[in-house]
Design a protein around this motif. Structure first.
Motif, PDB file in Angstrom:
ATOM      1  N   SER A   1       9.448   5.249 -48.555  1.00 43.69           N
ATOM      2  CA  SER A   1       9.893   3.935 -49.024  1.00 43.69           C
ATOM      3  C   SER A   1      10.899   3.387 -48.014  1.00 43.69           C
ATOM      4  O   SER A   1      11.438   4.132 -47.181  1.00 43.69           O
ATOM      5  CB  SER A   1      10.556   4.047 -50.393  1.00 43.69           C
ATOM      6  OG  SER A   1      11.771   4.775 -50.283  1.00 43.69           O
ATOM      7  N   VAL A   2      11.192   2.095 -48.104  1.00 43.87           N
ATOM      8  CA  VAL A   2      12.196   1.485 -47.240  1.00 43.87           C
ATOM      9  C   VAL A   2      13.539   2.180 -47.429  1.00 43.87           C
ATOM     10  O   VAL A   2      14.251   2.475 -46.462  1.00 43.87           O
ATOM     11  CB  VAL A   2      12.315  -0.033 -47.516  1.00 43.87           C
ATOM     12  CG1 VAL A   2      13.506  -0.629 -46.780  1.00 43.87           C
ATOM     13  CG2 VAL A   2      11.041  -0.754 -47.127  1.00 43.87           C
ATOM     14  N   THR A  27      13.957   1.559 -32.467  1.00 40.91           N
ATOM     15  CA  THR A  27      13.924   1.613 -33.934  1.00 40.91           C
ATOM     16  C   THR A  27      12.501   1.796 -34.436  1.00 40.91           C
ATOM     17  O   THR A  27      12.244   2.600 -35.337  1.00 40.91           O
ATOM     18  CB  THR A  27      14.546   0.342 -34.543  1.00 40.91           C
ATOM     19  OG1 THR A  27      15.910   0.252 -34.101  1.00 40.91           O
ATOM     20  CG2 THR A  27      14.514   0.378 -36.056  1.00 40.91           C
ATOM     21  N   ARG A  28      11.558   1.079 -33.845  1.00 37.85           N
ATOM     22  CA  ARG A  28      10.157   1.231 -34.258  1.00 37.85           C
ATOM     23  C   ARG A  28       9.644   2.629 -33.935  1.00 37.85           C
ATOM     24  O   ARG A  28       8.871   3.202 -34.709  1.00 37.85           O
ATOM     25  CB  ARG A  28       9.287   0.148 -33.636  1.00 37.85           C
ATOM     26  CG  ARG A  28       9.545  -1.226 -34.237  1.00 37.85           C
ATOM     27  CD  ARG A  28       8.502  -2.233 -33.840  1.00 37.85           C
ATOM     28  NE  ARG A  28       8.550  -2.617 -32.449  1.00 37.85           N
ATOM     29  CZ  ARG A  28       9.143  -3.701 -31.978  1.00 37.85           C
ATOM     30  NH1 ARG A  28       9.774  -4.524 -32.788  1.00 37.85           N
ATOM     31  NH2 ARG A  28       9.104  -3.979 -30.698  1.00 37.85           N
ATOM     32  N   ILE A  29      10.070   3.194 -32.809  1.00 38.67           N
ATOM     33  CA  ILE A  29       9.669   4.561 -32.467  1.00 38.67           C
ATOM     34  C   ILE A  29      10.170   5.519 -33.542  1.00 38.67           C
ATOM     35  O   ILE A  29       9.421   6.375 -34.024  1.00 38.67           O
ATOM     36  CB  ILE A  29      10.213   4.977 -31.078  1.00 38.67           C
ATOM     37  CG1 ILE A  29       9.472   4.217 -29.978  1.00 38.67           C
ATOM     38  CG2 ILE A  29      10.080   6.489 -30.869  1.00 38.67           C
ATOM     39  CD1 ILE A  29      10.071   4.387 -28.598  1.00 38.67           C
ATOM     40  N   ARG A  30      11.417   5.387 -33.925  1.00 38.62           N
ATOM     41  CA  ARG A  30      11.992   6.260 -34.951  1.00 38.62           C
ATOM     42  C   ARG A  30      11.250   6.123 -36.277  1.00 38.62           C
ATOM     43  O   ARG A  30      10.959   7.117 -36.946  1.00 38.62           O
ATOM     44  CB  ARG A  30      13.477   5.944 -35.125  1.00 38.62           C
ATOM     45  CG  ARG A  30      14.295   6.293 -33.886  1.00 38.62           C
ATOM     46  CD  ARG A  30      15.720   5.803 -33.968  1.00 38.62           C
ATOM     47  NE  ARG A  30      16.448   6.628 -34.956  1.00 38.62           N
ATOM     48  CZ  ARG A  30      17.532   6.215 -35.580  1.00 38.62           C
ATOM     49  NH1 ARG A  30      18.029   5.009 -35.355  1.00 38.62           N
ATOM     50  NH2 ARG A  30      18.139   7.016 -36.437  1.00 38.62           N
ATOM     51  N   HIS A  81      12.429  -5.424 -41.635  1.00 36.46           N
ATOM     52  CA  HIS A  81      12.037  -6.298 -40.518  1.00 36.46           C
ATOM     53  C   HIS A  81      11.056  -5.575 -39.591  1.00 36.46           C
ATOM     54  O   HIS A  81      10.014  -6.137 -39.211  1.00 36.46           O
ATOM     55  CB  HIS A  81      13.277  -6.744 -39.752  1.00 36.46           C
ATOM     56  CG  HIS A  81      12.980  -7.547 -38.531  1.00 36.46           C
ATOM     57  ND1 HIS A  81      12.573  -8.861 -38.582  1.00 36.46           N
ATOM     58  CD2 HIS A  81      12.995  -7.201 -37.219  1.00 36.46           C
ATOM     59  CE1 HIS A  81      12.351  -9.298 -37.350  1.00 36.46           C
ATOM     60  NE2 HIS A  81      12.603  -8.310 -36.506  1.00 36.46           N
ATOM     61  N   GLN A  82      11.380  -4.340 -39.224  1.00 36.21           N
ATOM     62  CA  GLN A  82      10.506  -3.585 -38.330  1.00 36.21           C
ATOM     63  C   GLN A  82       9.187  -3.228 -39.007  1.00 36.21           C
ATOM     64  O   GLN A  82       8.126  -3.267 -38.367  1.00 36.21           O
ATOM     65  CB  GLN A  82      11.212  -2.327 -37.824  1.00 36.21           C
ATOM     66  CG  GLN A  82      12.444  -2.603 -36.990  1.00 36.21           C
ATOM     67  CD  GLN A  82      12.155  -3.444 -35.748  1.00 36.21           C
ATOM     68  OE1 GLN A  82      11.024  -3.534 -35.268  1.00 36.21           O
ATOM     69  NE2 GLN A  82      13.191  -4.063 -35.217  1.00 36.21           N
ATOM     70  N   LEU A  90      -0.182  -1.156 -37.628  1.00 29.50           N
ATOM     71  CA  LEU A  90       0.189   0.213 -37.289  1.00 29.50           C
ATOM     72  C   LEU A  90       0.689   0.975 -38.512  1.00 29.50           C
ATOM     73  O   LEU A  90       0.707   2.200 -38.506  1.00 29.50           O
ATOM     74  CB  LEU A  90       1.249   0.242 -36.190  1.00 29.50           C
ATOM     75  CG  LEU A  90       0.811  -0.290 -34.829  1.00 29.50           C
ATOM     76  CD1 LEU A  90       1.895  -0.048 -33.795  1.00 29.50           C
ATOM     77  CD2 LEU A  90      -0.507   0.330 -34.380  1.00 29.50           C
ATOM     78  N   VAL A  91       1.125   0.233 -39.525  1.00 34.44           N
ATOM     79  CA  VAL A  91       1.507   0.861 -40.791  1.00 34.44           C
ATOM     80  C   VAL A  91       0.832   0.127 -41.937  1.00 34.44           C
ATOM     81  O   VAL A  91       0.444  -1.034 -41.823  1.00 34.44           O
ATOM     82  CB  VAL A  91       3.047   0.896 -41.023  1.00 34.44           C
ATOM     83  CG1 VAL A  91       3.751   1.677 -39.945  1.00 34.44           C
ATOM     84  CG2 VAL A  91       3.623  -0.479 -41.177  1.00 34.44           C
ATOM     85  N   LYS A  92       0.699   0.847 -43.033  1.00 29.50           N
ATOM     86  CA  LYS A  92       0.141   0.288 -44.265  1.00 29.50           C
ATOM     87  C   LYS A  92       1.062   0.689 -45.402  1.00 29.50           C
ATOM     88  O   LYS A  92       1.973   1.498 -45.219  1.00 29.50           O
ATOM     89  CB  LYS A  92      -1.270   0.811 -44.506  1.00 29.50           C
ATOM     90  CG  LYS A  92      -1.354   2.325 -44.658  1.00 29.50           C
ATOM     91  CD  LYS A  92      -2.776   2.799 -44.763  1.00 29.50           C
ATOM     92  CE  LYS A  92      -2.796   4.340 -44.790  1.00 29.50           C
ATOM     93  NZ  LYS A  92      -4.151   4.865 -44.800  1.00 29.50           N
TER      94      LYS A  92
END
Length: 109
Positions: free
Chosen positions: A42-43, A28-31, A59-60, A69-71
């Motif tokens: 956006s989410v 899921t994080r890879i995707r 959650h991820q 790794l994200v902002k």
């Protein structure tokens, strides 16, 4: 062998590398990271594009944000996420390219 000719990794470096690979070990994080490498989202958009619940995406993203790794940026009531570490995105893209070669070019299919 003479230890003086070897370079050894520090514990903080080892922990950092381990955390990066932990992040990249989850499908899921890879995707999510792969999508964010292409566009700021956006989410809700991530959820719709990837077919995931908003709760799962949030959650991820929280995990990925905590390890930087994200902002995100806020616009009115919406948070827009983007990648915050081009080195990790480079690793991800190299892994995707490698998988594509291993699968005969089918990784992006």
């Amino acid at each position: 062998m003479d230890k003086s000719i070897h370079t050894f990794l520090t514990e903080p470096t080892i922990e950092s590398v381990s955390t990066i690979f932990k992040a990249l070990s989850d499908p899921t994080r890879i995707r999510i990271l792969y999508l964010l490498a292409e566009e700021e989202c956006s989410v809700t958009h991530i959820s719709e594009v990837l077919g995931l619940s908003q709760s799962a995406v949030s959650h991820q993203l929280s995990f990925l944000r905590n390890i930087r790794l994200v902002k995100f940026r806020r616009s009115a009531n919406t948070l827009y996420y983007s990648c915050d570490d081009n080195h990790v995105i480079s690793l991800l893209r190299q892994a995707v390219e490698h998988a594509s070669c291993e699968m005969g070019g089918e990784a992006n299919a």
